[in-house]
Motif scaffolding. Structure first.
Motif, short mmCIF file in Angstrom:
data_model
loop_
_atom_site.label_atom_id
_atom_site.label_comp_id
_atom_site.label_asym_id
_atom_site.label_seq_id
_atom_site.Cartn_x
_atom_site.Cartn_y
_atom_site.Cartn_z
N ARG A 98 50.55 -23.68 39.81
CA ARG A 98 50.17 -22.66 38.82
C ARG A 98 50.32 -21.24 39.33
NH1 ARG A 98 47.34 -24.96 34.42
NH2 ARG A 98 46.45 -27.01 34.83
N LEU A 99 50.14 -21.06 40.65
CA LEU A 99 50.27 -19.70 41.19
C LEU A 99 51.74 -19.26 41.18
CD1 LEU A 99 48.82 -17.25 42.44
CD2 LEU A 99 49.22 -18.27 44.69
N VAL A 100 52.62 -20.16 41.59
CA VAL A 100 54.06 -19.86 41.59
C VAL A 100 54.52 -19.60 40.15
CG1 VAL A 100 56.35 -20.82 42.10
CG2 VAL A 100 54.44 -21.25 43.67
N GLU A 101 54.02 -20.45 39.25
CA GLU A 101 54.41 -20.36 37.83
C GLU A 101 53.96 -19.03 37.21
OE1 GLU A 101 53.94 -23.72 34.49
OE2 GLU A 101 52.04 -22.95 35.21
N LYS A 102 52.69 -18.70 37.41
CA LYS A 102 52.16 -17.45 36.81
C LYS A 102 52.81 -16.22 37.46
CE LYS A 102 48.47 -18.39 33.94
NZ LYS A 102 48.20 -19.81 34.02
N SER A 103 53.09 -16.32 38.79
CA SER A 103 53.75 -15.21 39.47
C SER A 103 55.16 -15.03 38.91
CB SER A 103 53.81 -15.45 40.98
OG SER A 103 52.52 -15.69 41.47
N MET A 104 55.83 -16.16 38.60
CA MET A 104 57.17 -16.05 38.00
C MET A 104 57.09 -15.37 36.63
SD MET A 104 59.81 -19.01 36.72
CE MET A 104 58.75 -19.37 35.32
N PHE A 105 56.12 -15.80 35.80
CA PHE A 105 55.97 -15.16 34.48
C PHE A 105 55.79 -13.65 34.66
CE2 PHE A 105 53.96 -19.33 32.75
CZ PHE A 105 55.17 -19.75 32.22
N ALA A 106 54.89 -13.27 35.60
CA ALA A 106 54.59 -11.85 35.80
C ALA A 106 55.86 -11.10 36.24
CB ALA A 106 53.47 -11.70 36.82
N ALA A 127 36.61 -13.46 44.63
CA ALA A 127 37.56 -13.50 43.50
C ALA A 127 36.80 -13.40 42.18
CB ALA A 127 38.39 -14.79 43.56
N VAL A 128 35.67 -14.12 42.08
CA VAL A 128 34.89 -14.09 40.84
C VAL A 128 34.34 -12.69 40.62
CG1 VAL A 128 32.84 -15.00 39.66
CG2 VAL A 128 34.33 -16.56 40.92
N ALA A 129 33.89 -12.05 41.72
CA ALA A 129 33.36 -10.68 41.60
C ALA A 129 34.45 -9.74 41.09
CB ALA A 129 32.83 -10.21 42.95
N GLN A 130 35.68 -9.93 41.59
CA GLN A 130 36.79 -9.06 41.18
C GLN A 130 37.23 -9.35 39.74
OE1 GLN A 130 40.10 -9.09 43.98
NE2 GLN A 130 41.44 -8.11 42.47
N MET A 131 37.29 -10.63 39.38
CA MET A 131 37.80 -11.03 38.05
C MET A 131 36.76 -10.81 36.97
SD MET A 131 40.37 -12.39 36.39
CE MET A 131 41.39 -13.04 37.71
N GLY A 132 35.50 -11.06 37.31
CA GLY A 132 34.45 -11.04 36.29
C GLY A 132 34.40 -12.40 35.59
N THR A 133 33.37 -12.62 34.79
CA THR A 133 33.24 -13.87 34.05
C THR A 133 33.16 -13.56 32.56
OG1 THR A 133 30.87 -13.74 34.51
CG2 THR A 133 32.16 -15.28 35.85
N PRO A 134 33.45 -14.52 31.68
CA PRO A 134 33.86 -15.88 32.01
C PRO A 134 35.26 -15.92 32.64
CG PRO A 134 33.99 -15.52 29.63
CD PRO A 134 33.39 -14.29 30.21
N ALA A 135 35.47 -16.99 33.41
CA ALA A 135 36.76 -17.19 34.08
C ALA A 135 37.00 -18.70 34.20
CB ALA A 135 36.74 -16.54 35.46
N VAL A 136 38.23 -19.05 34.44
CA VAL A 136 38.57 -20.47 34.57
C VAL A 136 39.16 -20.70 35.95
CG1 VAL A 136 39.83 -22.41 33.52
CG2 VAL A 136 39.16 -20.47 32.09
N LEU A 137 38.57 -21.64 36.69
CA LEU A 137 39.10 -22.01 38.00
C LEU A 137 39.95 -23.26 37.80
CD1 LEU A 137 38.85 -21.48 41.16
CD2 LEU A 137 37.16 -23.34 41.12
N LYS A 138 41.17 -23.24 38.34
CA LYS A 138 42.06 -24.40 38.19
C LYS A 138 42.68 -24.73 39.54
CE LYS A 138 43.66 -22.86 33.60
NZ LYS A 138 44.84 -22.51 32.78
N THR A 139 42.89 -26.03 39.79
CA THR A 139 43.64 -26.39 41.00
C THR A 139 45.08 -25.91 40.78
OG1 THR A 139 44.15 -28.58 40.09
CG2 THR A 139 42.22 -28.43 41.52
#
Ligand code: AMP
Length: 373
Positions: A98-106, A127-139
């Protein structure tokens, strides 16, 4: 022409069924001896990391494709040294992480949810502090149908999910989307490219339940935005075959969520609802044949049969219903078939979907148990 398919599930089965009228032959490779594609095509049983099995599988094939996005990239590369493989191994590489995929989209200027890499438990709270909530954690790898995903409603939820970050993860900002859409694109070895109309998808518990095609109330601008997103990915990956991209609609913007380098559940409606189905067009694309029209023949709705199904007679008695069983044993949470309704009257389509969903809920014991517990 002899076509090999990596994976022998329902997608491989429907690809073979679409290719037979064109005179093509199929061989499937799957580690499971009772893979349901084996009921309609030659099935070779073998592990995808077994080079001896891959060598035997390739023997005599003209082209190899896949129906499972987690085919090991090394296996696709091994085969590509012997027989052309479409989609190309780099498409697998991009979609499996997912990281490679999202980085490609960006990188391609395609908007996504904000995301951050989370490499270990210690990275989660910052990371949660930086992103804020709600957020989704995914493998990053091997998540599907909502598995390997956790919703963090507030910052303190990070504590509870930290033990899951034993594998590399990605943290995404929660998108308050209006609806979920998907775009299906197909490109052949000759470069000919076509797009299906945007599809509207409804999930429950992370699993696709219903798709409406075409998605209602889609402006020309939104459709061309989706096609532009898909075209960028096709170009970037030197793609051949059918590509599906799942999108979130927020106002008149589209955010890419993920892609599948294969035929997709949100395209099953096209068997009856489009001039040429996604399965036939994928097969045409990898075989270098002219593509067929992706126009719709009428509006359609597809309902997944998950876990179990109402009696066949009951489903066939619903107006405009086309039933597809995959030849799989019923088991909780398993996709065992789908039903497509075709009708130009959208209110009738919605009624048929609601009717069938009512039957499914009455029938699915596991669903009833969950509802009453
Ligand atoms: P995925 O495995 O990424 O397709 O996610 C499964 C489902 O979870 C999606 O179809 C959405 O309904 C929901 N979802 C995933 N990511 C997000 C997000 N960043 N914000 C809101 N909902 C999400």
């Amino acid at each position: 022409m002899r076509v090999g398919i990596l994976g022998g599930g329902q997608l491989g089965r429907m690809l073979a069924l679409a290719g037979y009228p064109l005179g093509l032959e199929f061989r499937l490779l799957d580690p499971v001896p009772d893979a349901c594609g084996g009921q309609v095509a030659e099935l070779m049983v073998g592990a995808m990391d077994d080079t001896y099995a891959l060598e035997r599988f390739c023997n005599g094939l003209d082209v190899v494709t896949l129906e499972w996005e987690n085919v090991p990239v090394e296996a696709a590369k091994f085969i590509a040294e012997r027989v052309p493989v479409y989609p190309p191994p780099q498409a697998l590489e991009a979609s499996q992480d997912r990281l490679v995929e999202k980085s490609m989209f960006a990188r391609l200027g395609i908007e996504t949810a904000p995301f951050l890499a989370v490499d270990g438990p210690a990275n989660l709270a910052p990371a949660v502090a930086q992103m804020g909530t709600p957020a989704v954690l995914k493998t990053r790898r091997l998540g599907y149908d909502g598995k390997g995903q956790w919703l963090l409603r507030e910052d303190k939820d990070a504590e509870g999910v930290a033990p899951f970050v034993v594998v590399p993860c990605i943290l995404e900002g929660f998108v308050r989307f209006e609806r979920e859409l998907s775009i299906l694109a197909v490109r052949s070895t000759t470069g000919e490219t076509r797009f299906y109309p945007l599809v509207e998808n409804h999930h429950r518990e992370g699993i696709l339940r219903v798709s409406y095609a075409p998605a209602p109330h889609v402006s020309k601008k939104l459709q061309s935005q989706a096609e532009d997103i898909a075209a960028r990915v096709l170009d970037e990956l030197g793609y051949v075959g059918l590509l599906a991209i799942e999108l979130f609609q927020v106002d008149d913007r589209l955010l890419a969520n993920e892609m599948a380098p294969r035929v997709h559940n949100s395209g099953h409606w096209s068997i009856e609802g489009a001039v040429t189905s996604q399965f036939e067009n994928h097969v045409r694309a990898v075989a270098g044949l002219p593509l067929g029209s992706t126009e719709i023949v009428a509006s359609s709705a597809m309902v997944n049969l998950i876990g179990d199904h109402p009696p066949l007679e009951t489903m066939l008695a619903l107006p405009g219903a086309h039933v597809h069983f995959y030849g799989k044993e019923p088991r909780a949470g398993r996709k065992i078939g789908h039903v497509t309704f075709v009708d130009d009257d959208e209110s009738k389509l919605r009624k048929s979907v609601e009717h069938l969903q009512g039957l499914i809920q009455n029938h699915d014991v596991s669903y009833t148990a969950r509802k009453t517990s």
